[in-house]
Design an enzyme around this catalytic site. Structure first.
Site, mmCIF file in Angstrom:
data_model
loop_
_atom_site.group_PDB
_atom_site.id
_atom_site.type_symbol
_atom_site.label_atom_id
_atom_site.label_comp_id
_atom_site.label_asym_id
_atom_site.label_seq_id
_atom_site.Cartn_x
_atom_site.Cartn_y
_atom_site.Cartn_z
ATOM 1 N N ASP A 157 -2.903 -3.441 2.659
ATOM 2 C CA ASP A 157 -3.775 -2.685 1.760
ATOM 3 C C ASP A 157 -5.248 -2.965 2.067
ATOM 4 O OD1 ASP A 157 -4.338 -0.916 -0.263
ATOM 5 O OD2 ASP A 157 -4.016 -2.345 -1.895
ATOM 6 N N LEU A 215 12.647 -10.346 16.991
ATOM 7 C CA LEU A 215 12.137 -9.992 15.664
ATOM 8 C C LEU A 215 12.706 -8.655 15.188
ATOM 9 C CD1 LEU A 215 9.832 -10.479 13.432
ATOM 10 C CD2 LEU A 215 8.478 -8.891 14.812
ATOM 11 N N ARG A 269 -12.444 7.143 5.950
ATOM 12 C CA ARG A 269 -11.236 6.355 5.666
ATOM 13 C C ARG A 269 -10.308 6.263 6.875
ATOM 14 N NH1 ARG A 269 -9.709 5.106 0.493
ATOM 15 N NH2 ARG A 269 -7.546 5.193 1.135
ATOM 16 N N TRP A 290 1.878 10.463 -1.026
ATOM 17 C CA TRP A 290 1.768 11.915 -0.868
ATOM 18 C C TRP A 290 0.695 12.485 -1.786
ATOM 19 C CZ3 TRP A 290 4.046 14.303 3.108
ATOM 20 C CH2 TRP A 290 5.193 13.740 3.674
ATOM 21 N N HIS A 313 -7.780 3.266 8.721
ATOM 22 C CA HIS A 313 -6.353 3.350 9.050
ATOM 23 C C HIS A 313 -6.126 3.086 10.546
ATOM 24 C CE1 HIS A 313 -5.449 4.585 5.051
ATOM 25 N NE2 HIS A 313 -5.985 5.790 5.149
ATOM 26 N N ARG A 343 -2.276 11.580 -1.974
ATOM 27 C CA ARG A 343 -3.618 11.525 -1.355
ATOM 28 C C ARG A 343 -3.984 12.896 -0.787
ATOM 29 N NH1 ARG A 343 -4.438 5.512 1.166
ATOM 30 N NH2 ARG A 343 -3.541 4.414 -0.607
ATOM 31 N N SER A 382 6.079 6.495 -1.202
ATOM 32 C CA SER A 382 6.432 7.827 -1.740
ATOM 33 C C SER A 382 5.277 8.387 -2.551
ATOM 34 C CB SER A 382 7.647 7.752 -2.664
ATOM 35 O OG SER A 382 8.489 6.720 -2.325
ATOM 36 N N GLU A 383 4.475 7.484 -3.131
ATOM 37 C CA GLU A 383 3.353 7.911 -3.971
ATOM 38 C C GLU A 383 2.118 8.277 -3.132
ATOM 39 O OE1 GLU A 383 5.340 5.182 -4.694
ATOM 40 O OE2 GLU A 383 6.401 6.414 -6.152
ATOM 41 N N ARG A 415 0.221 -9.568 0.245
ATOM 42 C CA ARG A 415 -0.543 -8.335 0.025
ATOM 43 C C ARG A 415 -2.008 -8.641 0.296
ATOM 44 N NH1 ARG A 415 0.140 -3.348 -4.127
ATOM 45 N NH2 ARG A 415 -1.630 -2.134 -3.363
ATOM 46 N N GLY A 471 -9.010 1.752 3.383
ATOM 47 C CA GLY A 471 -10.058 2.651 2.899
ATOM 48 C C GLY A 471 -11.327 1.876 2.551
#
Ligand code: IPE
Ligand code: IPE
Ligand code: MG
Length: 254
Positions: free
Chosen positions: A24, A135, A37, A73, A41, A75, A70-71, A192, A27
């Site tokens: 995270d 791995l 942004r 999307w 990435h 953006r 899933s969330e 995180r 951005g």
């Protein structure tokens, strides 16, 4: 054989077998530099490469990275398209090297609403590396833990309906075996970045007894030193799984 239960021996908690990362802050990294942004990435992909190298170097056997929820999307369409493009480019550019390093690639998440060319690349990555013994790199892409659990519940219901399973006999492994992560051990350590302290619908079932480390850095700045810092914090934790510390450890301390 079931791998879904956490390692119940607290003494072996020093080194995590499975590290999961919520990547995270791309951005904010870009914003802080006055860049678009997408630049964050793009640099985030380089941090993924470093994370894979670190995992191999520090003998982590399973690395799972959250790269599109899933969330996500919700953006703007241009950003979604950019993130789709980055996954494609990552597989095209890095698959051969991952394979040469013995990495076994697995992608979890919904495939139904992904473009056919992405699904084809995902299949290729999994097929090419399926026999590798190094791995295991699991990429959570178009992934949401609640959807995953609902899907597992649906599969259980269908198996009961069709007489393959006795509803009374359903146990934890029956559900775990129907999750996208079937066959993977639960994460020992969840990292995180970016300072946010939430799961954002990541591996809800599997992280029941994971240790959490929140790093104050943004994902594009993630490097081996950050990985080692998370491993060190993990090593200092005492995992109990609801039990008491080992009698042997208590005895020697008194
Ligand atoms: C993580 O960075 C990448 C994805 C969620 C795809 P973000 O894009 O969430 O970056 P911030 O949180 O806006 O800084
Ligand atoms: C979580 O990050 C998803 C990924 C890392 C892929 P987000 O940036 O989307 O999460 P929220 O919106 O801050 O919870
Ligand atoms: Mg974010």
């Amino acid at each position: 054989m079931h791998y879904s239960r956490p390692n119940l021996n607290p003494r072996t908690a020093r080194k995590p077998a499975h590290v999961a990362i919520i990547m995270d802050g791309n951005g904010r990294w870009a914003q802080a530099r006055g860049l678009p942004r997408f630049e964050g990435h793009r640099r985030g992909v380089e941090a993924v490469r470093r994370a894979v190298r670190s995992a191999i170097e520090h003998n982590v056997q399973f690395l799972t990275i959250y790269s599109f929820s899933s969330e996500n999307w919700s953006r703007p369409p241009e950003e979604v398209a950019m993130l789709m493009g980055l996954l494609k480019r990552f597989i095209r550019n890095d698959l051969a090297e991952l394979n040469a390093n013995g990495v076994k690639v697995r992608i979890i998440g919904e495939r139904d609403n992904l473009a056919p060319d992405i699904v084809a690349l995902i299949d290729e990555a999994e097929m090419l590396t399926s026999g590798n013994r190094g791995l295991t790199l699991t990429v959570a892409f178009n992934y949401g833990a609640r959807q995953e659990i609902v899907e597992a519940a649906r599969r259980l219901a269908i198996d009961v309906r069709d007489g393959r399973l006795d509803a009374q006999a359903i146990g934890q492994d029956d559900l775990a075996d129907r999750l996208d992560t079937a066959g993977l051990p639960d994460p020992d350590l969840v990292i995180r970045t970016s300072g946010e302290m939430r799961l954002s619908n990541f591996l809800l079932w599997q992280t029941a007894y994971a240790e959490f480390v929140f790093l104050p850095i943004l994902w594009p700045d993630f490097d081996d030193a950050a990985f080692v810092s998370a491993l060190d914090q993990y090593a200092a934790r005492e995992r109990r799984f609801g039990a008491l510390v080992e009698p042997a450890a208590v005895k020697s301390a008194s």
